[in-house]
Motif scaffolding. Structure first.
Motif, PDB file in Angstrom:
ATOM      1  N   ALA A 132       8.711  -4.956  -0.857  1.00  0.00           N
ATOM      2  CA  ALA A 132       8.088  -4.567  -2.133  1.00  0.00           C
ATOM      3  C   ALA A 132       6.679  -5.147  -2.246  1.00  0.00           C
ATOM      4  O   ALA A 132       5.762  -4.479  -2.749  1.00  0.00           O
ATOM      5  CB  ALA A 132       8.963  -5.037  -3.297  1.00  0.00           C
ATOM      6  N   LEU A 133       6.472  -6.359  -1.748  1.00  0.00           N
ATOM      7  CA  LEU A 133       5.125  -6.941  -1.778  1.00  0.00           C
ATOM      8  C   LEU A 133       4.199  -6.187  -0.824  1.00  0.00           C
ATOM      9  O   LEU A 133       3.040  -5.903  -1.147  1.00  0.00           O
ATOM     10  CB  LEU A 133       5.187  -8.434  -1.424  1.00  0.00           C
ATOM     11  N   ASN A 134       4.723  -5.808   0.340  1.00  0.00           N
ATOM     12  CA  ASN A 134       3.908  -5.036   1.288  1.00  0.00           C
ATOM     13  C   ASN A 134       3.381  -3.760   0.648  1.00  0.00           C
ATOM     14  O   ASN A 134       2.316  -3.270   1.001  1.00  0.00           O
ATOM     15  CB  ASN A 134       4.744  -4.652   2.520  1.00  0.00           C
ATOM     16  N   GLY A 135       4.160  -3.220  -0.306  1.00  0.00           N
ATOM     17  CA  GLY A 135       3.751  -1.986  -0.981  1.00  0.00           C
ATOM     18  C   GLY A 135       2.390  -2.111  -1.649  1.00  0.00           C
ATOM     19  O   GLY A 135       1.612  -1.157  -1.676  1.00  0.00           O
ATOM     20  N   MET A 136       2.096  -3.271  -2.170  1.00  0.00           N
ATOM     21  CA  MET A 136       0.785  -3.443  -2.819  1.00  0.00           C
ATOM     22  C   MET A 136      -0.339  -3.417  -1.770  1.00  0.00           C
ATOM     23  O   MET A 136      -1.362  -2.762  -1.953  1.00  0.00           O
ATOM     24  CB  MET A 136       0.757  -4.756  -3.598  1.00  0.00           C
ATOM     25  N   TYR A 137      -0.112  -4.110  -0.649  1.00  0.00           N
ATOM     26  CA  TYR A 137      -1.165  -4.168   0.374  1.00  0.00           C
ATOM     27  C   TYR A 137      -1.407  -2.806   1.017  1.00  0.00           C
ATOM     28  O   TYR A 137      -2.542  -2.420   1.280  1.00  0.00           O
ATOM     29  CB  TYR A 137      -0.803  -5.216   1.439  1.00  0.00           C
ATOM     30  N   VAL A 138      -0.330  -2.087   1.268  1.00  0.00           N
ATOM     31  CA  VAL A 138      -0.524  -0.791   1.932  1.00  0.00           C
ATOM     32  C   VAL A 138      -1.191   0.191   0.967  1.00  0.00           C
ATOM     33  O   VAL A 138      -1.967   1.051   1.378  1.00  0.00           O
ATOM     34  CB  VAL A 138       0.817  -0.267   2.514  1.00  0.00           C
ATOM     35  N   ARG A 139      -0.919   0.039  -0.333  1.00  0.00           N
ATOM     36  CA  ARG A 139      -1.561   0.939  -1.298  1.00  0.00           C
ATOM     37  C   ARG A 139      -3.040   0.574  -1.448  1.00  0.00           C
ATOM     38  O   ARG A 139      -3.872   1.453  -1.687  1.00  0.00           O
ATOM     39  CB  ARG A 139      -0.797   0.925  -2.623  1.00  0.00           C
ATOM     40  N   MET A 140      -3.397  -0.705  -1.285  1.00  0.00           N
ATOM     41  CA  MET A 140      -4.820  -1.068  -1.259  1.00  0.00           C
ATOM     42  C   MET A 140      -5.492  -0.349  -0.086  1.00  0.00           C
ATOM     43  O   MET A 140      -6.559   0.248  -0.223  1.00  0.00           O
ATOM     44  CB  MET A 140      -4.993  -2.597  -1.094  1.00  0.00           C
ATOM     45  N   ALA A 141      -4.832  -0.392   1.065  1.00  0.00           N
ATOM     46  CA  ALA A 141      -5.395   0.255   2.257  1.00  0.00           C
ATOM     47  C   ALA A 141      -5.496   1.767   2.059  1.00  0.00           C
ATOM     48  O   ALA A 141      -6.482   2.400   2.460  1.00  0.00           O
ATOM     49  CB  ALA A 141      -4.527  -0.062   3.477  1.00  0.00           C
ATOM     50  N   LEU A 142      -4.494   2.340   1.409  1.00  0.00           N
ATOM     51  CA  LEU A 142      -4.499   3.789   1.183  1.00  0.00           C
ATOM     52  C   LEU A 142      -5.622   4.188   0.223  1.00  0.00           C
ATOM     53  O   LEU A 142      -6.333   5.176   0.454  1.00  0.00           O
ATOM     54  CB  LEU A 142      -3.137   4.228   0.624  1.00  0.00           C
ATOM     55  N   ILE A 143      -5.801   3.426  -0.840  1.00  0.00           N
ATOM     56  CA  ILE A 143      -6.866   3.745  -1.814  1.00  0.00           C
ATOM     57  C   ILE A 143      -8.223   3.704  -1.100  1.00  0.00           C
ATOM     58  O   ILE A 143      -9.043   4.623  -1.233  1.00  0.00           O
ATOM     59  CB  ILE A 143      -6.835   2.747  -3.002  1.00  0.00           C
ATOM     60  N   LEU A 144      -8.459   2.641  -0.322  1.00  0.00           N
ATOM     61  CA  LEU A 144      -9.745   2.524   0.390  1.00  0.00           C
ATOM     62  C   LEU A 144      -9.949   3.691   1.347  1.00  0.00           C
ATOM     63  O   LEU A 144     -11.026   4.287   1.403  1.00  0.00           O
ATOM     64  CB  LEU A 144      -9.778   1.213   1.192  1.00  0.00           C
ATOM     65  N   THR A 145      -8.903   4.032   2.083  1.00  0.00           N
ATOM     66  CA  THR A 145      -9.006   5.114   3.075  1.00  0.00           C
ATOM     67  C   THR A 145      -9.252   6.452   2.379  1.00  0.00           C
ATOM     68  O   THR A 145     -10.074   7.253   2.813  1.00  0.00           O
ATOM     69  CB  THR A 145      -7.694   5.181   3.897  1.00  0.00           C
ATOM     70  N   THR A 146      -8.542   6.669   1.286  1.00  0.00           N
ATOM     71  CA  THR A 146      -8.666   7.939   0.561  1.00  0.00           C
ATOM     72  C   THR A 146     -10.070   8.100  -0.011  1.00  0.00           C
ATOM     73  O   THR A 146     -10.662   9.172   0.047  1.00  0.00           O
ATOM     74  CB  THR A 146      -7.632   7.975  -0.587  1.00  0.00           C
TER      75      THR A 146
END
Ligand code: ASP
Length: 359
Positions: free
Chosen positions: A289-303
């Motif tokens: 669940a914590l990883n979810g925040m980091y991967v969504r940070m990466a997704l927002i930046l990539t998007t």
């Protein structure tokens, strides 16, 4: 014609190398979060949640705030013009004009694709009914990579509601793209995996089998993916009651597993994992669940920072007179949507919800 954006509607919108890049970026953010703290300053993310959520909504919001951006949105559509009868198209048209990126969870299957058709910014699918949940899958891939060090050569058991569990559908679509992954599908007959996902596994040459008990799969597994029975998606409460509590992970069952196996769960848990299992170091679901925040940070930046590279939103043929037979499909309520289908032999496949219609 709508403009091109980096929407994320389905894992298939991107290639494996895109997913790997997002996971790599998430790992770098985990190592050096301070270097990313102003990367989205001045940017706005809208989160529109038509269905309940804790982790997905809050981890997206925390991700944007940790990147220096701001958030708007609703988590209760009855406080918005949706309650006055506004259609999805108009809501999305307006909110996307206020924001740089829009994250939506909705009850209808295929609603994310419908939203992207109307949007003036990238749309991220945060769950469309019982259909798909690609950002949970990015979370799951990051967790596997961090915990086990690989995304290939895995034997994965998926247990519980494989019919309505959208996280399972997206995860299988993704893991079937990496070499030598094998799947054991643990469910009752009535909650077994939809055939369109089984077809994806077969088309990609993945080994899979269906079993009825956790015990018979456990010794083989590198990862066990537990899921909740999706009460809200059943047609009747009686049917839900027949299915609930069939599967329960206990410390005794954990003793059947390999020492280095991990247990994941998209959460929320209802009764399917006994709380005693939480103390087992192989229980990875809270770390997940914590990883979810980091991967969504990466997704927002990539998007936001990359040139549009996702697939076109509709590639099929419009059949005005054919209606999707799935009563949960977004085309049942958003009547202006083009009835777009992919043809597969004698079958038409709805481009929104993947329902198959025999001609
Ligand atoms: N949180 C996940 C989802 O939104 C899993 C669940 O609700 O059971 O699909």
């Amino acid at each position: 014609m709508n403009k091109k954006f980096n929407h994320l509607i389905d894992m298939d919108d991107y290639t494996v190398s895109h997913w790997n890049a997002i996971i790599g970026l998430a790992q770098d953010i985990m190592r050096r979060p301070d270097s990313y703290s102003d990367k989205c300053s001045g940017r706005i993310m809208a989160t529109l949640f038509y269905e309940p959520s804790t982790r997905t909504q809050m981890s997206f919001q925390a991700a944007m705030i940790r990147l220096g951006g701001s958030i708007i949105g609703f988590d209760n559509p009855s406080n918005s013009s949706v309650a006055k009868g506004e259609n999805l198209k108009d809501t999305i048209k307006i909110v996307s004009s206020y924001s740089d990126i829009l994250v939506m969870r909705h009850t209808s299957e295929g609603s994310a694709r419908a939203a992207a058709l109307a949007a003036d910014c990238p749309v991220i699918n945060a769950g469309d009914g019982g259909h798909l949940h690609p950002t949970q899958t990015l979370t799951d891939l990051l967790t596997l990579k961090t915990e086990l060090g690989r995304l290939d050569n895995l034997t994965v058991g998926l247990c519980g509601d494989l019919k309505y569990g959208r996280t399972v559908h997206s995860l299988l679509k993704a893991l079937s793209c990496y070499p030598n992954n094998k799947f054991i599908l643990i469910s009752t007959e009535s909650l077994s995996l939809p055939s369109y996902i089984k077809d994806v596994l077969s088309a990609r040459g993945c080994e899979f089998r269906e079993v009825r008990t956790i015990d018979e799969a456990m010794p083989e597994l590198d990862m066990l993916y537990m899921t909740r029975i999706q009460r809200e998606r059943f047609d009747s409460e009686e049917e839900y009651k027949r299915q609930k509590d069939v599967y329960k992970l206990t410390p005794a069952k954990m003793r059947l597993a390999k020492k280095e196996m991990i247990v994941m769960h998209p959460l929320p848990r209802v009764n399917e994992i006994e709380v005693e299992v939480d103390d087992d170091p192989r229980a990875a679901y809270f770390r997940q669940a914590l990883n979810g925040m980091y991967v969504r940070m990466a997704l927002i930046l990539t998007t936001l920072n990359n040139e549009p590279s996702c697939k076109p939103l509709l590639t099929g043929v419009i059949h005005k007179d054919v209606c999707c037979s799935n009563k949960k499909c977004v085309t049942q309520t958003e009547l202006y949507l083009p009835h777009s289908f992919r043809k597969f032999g004698d079958i038409l496949i709805c481009e929104y919800c993947d329902e198959r219609i025999l001609l």
